[in-house]
Design a protein around this motif. Structure first.
Motif, PDB file in Angstrom:
ATOM      1  N   LEU A  85       0.826  -1.197   0.000  1.00 52.52           N
ATOM      2  CA  LEU A  85       0.000   0.000   0.000  1.00 52.52           C
ATOM      3  C   LEU A  85       0.866   1.254   0.000  1.00 52.52           C
ATOM      4  CD1 LEU A  85      -3.020   0.614  -0.022  1.00 52.52           C
ATOM      5  CD2 LEU A  85      -2.966   0.664   2.481  1.00 52.52           C
ATOM      6  N   ALA A  86       1.984   1.177   0.683  1.00 46.89           N
ATOM      7  CA  ALA A  86       2.893   2.322   0.752  1.00 46.89           C
ATOM      8  C   ALA A  86       3.609   2.578  -0.570  1.00 46.89           C
ATOM      9  CB  ALA A  86       3.923   2.101   1.857  1.00 46.89           C
ATOM     10  N   SER A  87       3.585   1.591  -1.471  1.00 49.48           N
ATOM     11  CA  SER A  87       4.280   1.739  -2.752  1.00 49.48           C
ATOM     12  C   SER A  87       3.570   2.717  -3.678  1.00 49.48           C
ATOM     13  CB  SER A  87       4.395   0.381  -3.447  1.00 49.48           C
ATOM     14  OG  SER A  87       3.130  -0.026  -3.961  1.00 49.48           O
ATOM     15  N   ASN A  95       0.096  -2.677  12.107  1.00 52.45           N
ATOM     16  CA  ASN A  95      -0.109  -2.868  10.680  1.00 52.45           C
ATOM     17  C   ASN A  95      -1.566  -3.133  10.311  1.00 52.45           C
ATOM     18  OD1 ASN A  95       2.523  -2.514   9.651  1.00 52.45           O
ATOM     19  ND2 ASN A  95       3.106  -4.548  10.365  1.00 52.45           N
ATOM     20  N   PHE A  96      -2.430  -3.310  11.312  1.00 50.40           N
ATOM     21  CA  PHE A  96      -3.851  -3.481  11.030  1.00 50.40           C
ATOM     22  C   PHE A  96      -4.399  -2.154  10.526  1.00 50.40           C
ATOM     23  CE2 PHE A  96      -8.370  -3.625  12.131  1.00 50.40           C
ATOM     24  CZ  PHE A  96      -8.728  -4.879  11.637  1.00 50.40           C
ATOM     25  N   ASP A 129      -5.841   5.584   8.740  1.00 50.56           N
ATOM     26  CA  ASP A 129      -4.714   5.223   7.872  1.00 50.56           C
ATOM     27  C   ASP A 129      -5.053   5.401   6.399  1.00 50.56           C
ATOM     28  OD1 ASP A 129      -3.110   4.182  10.059  1.00 50.56           O
ATOM     29  OD2 ASP A 129      -4.453   2.454  10.062  1.00 50.56           O
ATOM     30  N   ALA A 130      -6.331   5.359   6.067  1.00 45.59           N
ATOM     31  CA  ALA A 130      -6.779   5.434   4.683  1.00 45.59           C
ATOM     32  C   ALA A 130      -8.199   5.975   4.674  1.00 45.59           C
ATOM     33  CB  ALA A 130      -6.721   4.062   4.018  1.00 45.59           C
ATOM     34  N   VAL A 169      -5.886  14.818   0.479  1.00 45.57           N
ATOM     35  CA  VAL A 169      -5.306  14.037   1.578  1.00 45.57           C
ATOM     36  C   VAL A 169      -4.116  13.235   1.066  1.00 45.57           C
ATOM     37  CG1 VAL A 169      -7.475  13.882   2.855  1.00 45.57           C
ATOM     38  CG2 VAL A 169      -6.896  12.100   1.196  1.00 45.57           C
ATOM     39  N   ASP A 170      -3.217  12.902   1.989  1.00 45.41           N
ATOM     40  CA  ASP A 170      -1.996  12.207   1.581  1.00 45.41           C
ATOM     41  C   ASP A 170      -1.929  10.782   2.113  1.00 45.41           C
ATOM     42  OD1 ASP A 170      -1.606  12.696   4.244  1.00 45.41           O
ATOM     43  OD2 ASP A 170       0.290  13.789   4.011  1.00 45.41           O
TER      44      ASP A 170
END
Length: 299
Positions: free
Chosen positions: A19-21, A155-156, A186-187, A206-207
């Protein structure tokens, strides 16, 4: 054999890394554990577990009638059958902030990689129906703060879904999304976006990772994976699609039985017994069974 070999913790860590990619991850909706395994076999990135599907599976409308116990139990059955990460629709968190906290820990224990909690009032409605109502910002933020505080595995994924665009417009959705991120989300899942331009506006605001919901017969146009990637989406779900396809096929099959009295004409459309056995690893179970029960009875 049996269940996935990848631990829930490893699924979560791998999901967060991907997801961070910044790439767009594809999460079709599984309507049962076997369909989750098929999603994996077809090369998708994850599995989505829809509240609408779980409600429909019980013959109920998607208006908040399912319980935490029902959703967590079914989500566990689905998530443990695949090596892929699974995220679940947790509706409004099944109650007040303390209930939201319990929901997060139950879903962690069920092996999920994440969940989303929305800002609708109870009883909720399907996100693409008219007449929705949302809670005030304070209540929405309380839910997300409670979820973040209850999480034990960092990480959840705690995703905040906002339905306010259908009530007060895109600007209100952007403002709500920013506040939810500040509260620890987180999202963001901006529900019922009507155009690529609206998705792009959310992306600019949003980032954190953003999810696009490509449900059929709803408010959103059905954009392609590439179109969504081009405007910076990070996750795309097709929440009810496989259930709709399966129920459409079942409907046609029953009509064939009524009209023809047999299903011979539909055999080419069916999953073959051999394909089913391969999907459930029948041979692996058989090998295990014969390796254990390899004795003969004396006569």
């Amino acid at each position: 054999m049996l269940y996935a070999q990848t631990t829930p913790a490893d699924k979560r860590a791998g999901f967060r890394e991907r997801l961070a990619s910044g790439e767009l991850l594809r999460f079709p909706g599984a309507f049962n554990p076997l369909s989750a395994r098929l999603i994996e076999r077809k090369g998708f990135d994850g599995v989505y577990i829809s509240g609408a599907v779980l409600s429909a599976d019980l013959g109920l409308p998607d208006i908040g009638l399912t319980t935490l116990t029902e959703v967590a139990g079914r989500a566990k059955q689905i998530a443990r059958m695949t090596e892929l990460p699974a995220i679940v629709d947790a509706d409004t968190g099944f109650g007040e902030p303390m209930n939201v906290a319990r929901t997060v820990q139950e879903m962690e224990d069920a092996g999920l990689a994440g969940l989303h909690i929305e800002d609708q009032v109870n009883p909720k409605r399907c996100g693409h129906l008219d007449g929705k109502q949302v809670v005030d910002e304070h209540t929405a933020l309380q839910r997300i703060r409670a979820a973040v505080d209850a999480r034990r595995d960092p990480n959840f994924l705690i995703m905040a879904r906002t339905d306010i665009a259908a009530v007060d417009g895109l600007d209100a959705s952007i403002d709500r999304a920013k506040a939810l991120v500040d509260a620890g989300a987180d999202a963001i899942f901006p529900e019922a976006m009507r155009s690529l331009e609206e998705f792009a506006a959310m992306r600019a605001a949003v980032d954190v990772p953003l999810l696009a919901n490509m449900t059929e017969f709803g408010k959103s146009e059905l954009f392609t994976v590439q179109q969504l990637a081009d405007v910076g989406m990070n996750l795309v779900i097709w929440p009810v699609s496989l259930l709709r396809l399966a129920m459409g096929a079942a409907d046609r099959g029953l009509d064939e039985l009524v009209d023809a009295g047999a299903l011979t004409g539909l055999l080419p459309q069916m999953q073959h017994r051999a394909d089913l056995y391969e999907l459930i690893d029948y041979e692996g179970y058989n090998h295990f069974d014969t390796s254990i029960f390899n004795f003969t009875v004396a006569r």
